[in-house]
Write an enzyme that holds these catalytic residues in place. Structure first.
Site, PDB file in Angstrom:
ATOM      1  N   GLU A  76       0.800  -1.219   0.000  1.00 38.44           N
ATOM      2  CA  GLU A  76       0.000   0.000   0.000  1.00 38.44           C
ATOM      3  C   GLU A  76       0.834   1.269   0.000  1.00 38.44           C
ATOM      4  O   GLU A  76       0.302   2.345   0.201  1.00 38.44           O
ATOM      5  CB  GLU A  76      -0.936  -0.011   1.210  1.00 38.44           C
ATOM      6  CG  GLU A  76      -1.914  -1.171   1.191  1.00 38.44           C
ATOM      7  CD  GLU A  76      -2.792  -1.211   2.419  1.00 38.44           C
ATOM      8  OE1 GLU A  76      -2.364  -0.653   3.445  1.00 38.44           O
ATOM      9  OE2 GLU A  76      -3.877  -1.785   2.353  1.00 38.44           O
ATOM     10  N   GLY A  77       2.154   1.170  -0.233  1.00 39.15           N
ATOM     11  CA  GLY A  77       2.924   2.393  -0.243  1.00 39.15           C
ATOM     12  C   GLY A  77       4.420   2.204  -0.316  1.00 39.15           C
ATOM     13  O   GLY A  77       4.931   1.086  -0.285  1.00 39.15           O
ATOM     14  N   LYS A  93       6.312   7.372   5.036  1.00 35.27           N
ATOM     15  CA  LYS A  93       5.518   6.391   4.289  1.00 35.27           C
ATOM     16  C   LYS A  93       4.503   7.113   3.419  1.00 35.27           C
ATOM     17  O   LYS A  93       3.695   7.892   3.910  1.00 35.27           O
ATOM     18  CB  LYS A  93       4.798   5.447   5.255  1.00 35.27           C
ATOM     19  CG  LYS A  93       3.880   4.434   4.574  1.00 35.27           C
ATOM     20  CD  LYS A  93       3.204   3.538   5.607  1.00 35.27           C
ATOM     21  CE  LYS A  93       2.249   2.545   4.971  1.00 35.27           C
ATOM     22  NZ  LYS A  93       1.587   1.686   5.991  1.00 35.27           N
ATOM     23  N   GLY A 158       8.216   7.380  13.675  1.00 40.80           N
ATOM     24  CA  GLY A 158       9.493   7.129  14.315  1.00 40.80           C
ATOM     25  C   GLY A 158      10.259   6.020  13.612  1.00 40.80           C
ATOM     26  O   GLY A 158       9.666   5.135  12.989  1.00 40.80           O
ATOM     27  N   LYS A 159      11.572   6.077  13.706  1.00 42.31           N
ATOM     28  CA  LYS A 159      12.428   5.081  13.050  1.00 42.31           C
ATOM     29  C   LYS A 159      12.070   3.674  13.520  1.00 42.31           C
ATOM     30  O   LYS A 159      11.929   3.416  14.710  1.00 42.31           O
ATOM     31  CB  LYS A 159      13.895   5.374  13.367  1.00 42.31           C
ATOM     32  CG  LYS A 159      14.869   4.454  12.652  1.00 42.31           C
ATOM     33  CD  LYS A 159      16.310   4.823  12.987  1.00 42.31           C
ATOM     34  CE  LYS A 159      17.285   3.897  12.286  1.00 42.31           C
ATOM     35  NZ  LYS A 159      18.698   4.231  12.618  1.00 42.31           N
ATOM     36  N   VAL A 161      13.208  -0.308  13.371  1.00 45.83           N
ATOM     37  CA  VAL A 161      14.354  -1.182  13.115  1.00 45.83           C
ATOM     38  C   VAL A 161      13.890  -2.627  13.173  1.00 45.83           C
ATOM     39  O   VAL A 161      13.121  -3.008  14.053  1.00 45.83           O
ATOM     40  CB  VAL A 161      15.468  -0.953  14.157  1.00 45.83           C
ATOM     41  CG1 VAL A 161      16.636  -1.899  13.907  1.00 45.83           C
ATOM     42  CG2 VAL A 161      15.933   0.498  14.133  1.00 45.83           C
ATOM     43  N   GLU A 164      11.200  -8.284   8.718  1.00 49.01           N
ATOM     44  CA  GLU A 164       9.926  -8.997   8.746  1.00 49.01           C
ATOM     45  C   GLU A 164      10.158 -10.422   9.253  1.00 49.01           C
ATOM     46  O   GLU A 164      11.139 -11.069   8.885  1.00 49.01           O
ATOM     47  CB  GLU A 164       9.326  -9.073   7.341  1.00 49.01           C
ATOM     48  CG  GLU A 164       8.969  -7.746   6.732  1.00 49.01           C
ATOM     49  CD  GLU A 164       8.546  -7.893   5.272  1.00 49.01           C
ATOM     50  OE1 GLU A 164       8.579  -9.034   4.753  1.00 49.01           O
ATOM     51  OE2 GLU A 164       8.193  -6.877   4.661  1.00 49.01           O
ATOM     52  N   ASP A 202      -5.129  -7.470   9.388  1.00 52.40           N
ATOM     53  CA  ASP A 202      -4.290  -8.051   8.329  1.00 52.40           C
ATOM     54  C   ASP A 202      -2.958  -8.508   8.917  1.00 52.40           C
ATOM     55  O   ASP A 202      -1.928  -8.459   8.257  1.00 52.40           O
ATOM     56  CB  ASP A 202      -4.061  -7.024   7.219  1.00 52.40           C
ATOM     57  CG  ASP A 202      -3.488  -7.645   5.952  1.00 52.40           C
ATOM     58  OD1 ASP A 202      -3.750  -8.838   5.702  1.00 52.40           O
ATOM     59  OD2 ASP A 202      -2.764  -6.940   5.222  1.00 52.40           O
TER      60      ASP A 202
END
EC number: 2.7.11.1
Length: 270
Positions: A76-77, A93, A158-159, A161, A164, A202
């Protein structure tokens, strides 16, 4: 943009309050640089042009200083590293929804259900606004990215880190007990979000990021549904099952009878 994909020239002239020849000159230059596109129906802001408008707004607000590398392209982006004016590193994003995403959105997302004749750029704006609002309610109680600023279809967070879960083999650096502990920590975050009022909708190994210290963050919340949604049970049980399905390959469910969709659903909602 809210009501058209293509804006007729006469409407642009009326809104701009400028002579038509001046408007055409500016539109020609914007088209040359790829910020607007032209058709027989009129003109439209391109996705690149919409990106530029959002970036300009962040800079004018004194928030954004620099944009770095692209971190990835999701469903989505697009996501980039950015440097904020206060020196912090963060994430930018851009929500980008095509016709397929919009069709899916109209079917499943309550906040789009009453929107019919609107442009795809406006859909992207709505989803970004929605995600920002949800993150504001969840952070910092739930392990989600910190929401910093929103404009149009873009969110500064925010960053974040980590990798996945999908990309990781947990057995290479965690014991079975540590893997089981991680599973239950994720379930606890799902429970916290539910108690605040939201179901991710999701959740899977694709939007849980794990860092080298074993900490994690849950990303991608625009499709989240309220816990009082008519299909809340379906979405929550699906989220639970997706997490169980991922962890099944580590066989932690064989040693813990509590790792069951219905039992976890009852635990979260009680």
């Amino acid at each position: 943009m809210r009501h058209h994909e293509w804006v007729p020239l006469d409407e642009i002239v009326r809104k701009a309050k400028m002579p038509e020849k001046d408007v055409l000159y500016r539109l020609k230059r914007l088209n040359k640089f790829g910020f607007v596109v032209r058709s027989t129906y009129g003109y439209a802001v391109s996705m690149g042009g919409y990106d530029a408008l959002a970036i300009n707004a962040f800079v004018k607000k004194g928030i954004l200083k620099a944009i770095g590398n692209k971190l990835g392209v999701g469903k989505e982006g697009d996501v980039y590293t950015v440097l904020l004016s206060d020196g912090r590193e963060a994430v930018l994003k851009f929500h980008k929804h095509g016709r397929t995403c919009f069709t899916r959105g109209k079917r499943y997302r309550g906040y789009l259900a009453d929107k019919h004749h609107i442009s795809w750029l406006y859909v992207s704006r709505l989803t970004a606004e929605r995600e920002f609002e949800i993150l504001n309610e969840l952070f910092p109680i739930v392990k989600v990215p910190e929401p910093i600023e929103w404009n149009r279809h873009a969110i500064i967070m925010g960053k974040v880190v980590g990798e996945e879960l999908k990309r990781l083999d947990l057995s290479e650096f965690m014991s079975k007990e540590e893997i089981k502990d991680l599973f239950w920590k994720i379930i606890e975050e799902v429970k916290k979000a539910y108690e605040i009022g939201y179901i991710h909708g999701d959740l899977s190994e694709f939007n849980i990021l794990l860092d080298e210290n074993g900490d994690f963050v849950i990303i991608d919340w625009p499709q989240a549904v309220p816990k009082y949604h008519p299909d809340a049970e379906f979405y929550l049980k699906r989220d639970i099952w997706n997490v169980i399905r991922y962890f099944k390959k580590y066989k932690i469910d064989k040693e813990d009878e509590k790792i069951d969709v219905d039992k976890i659903f009852e635990y979260i909602t009680k």
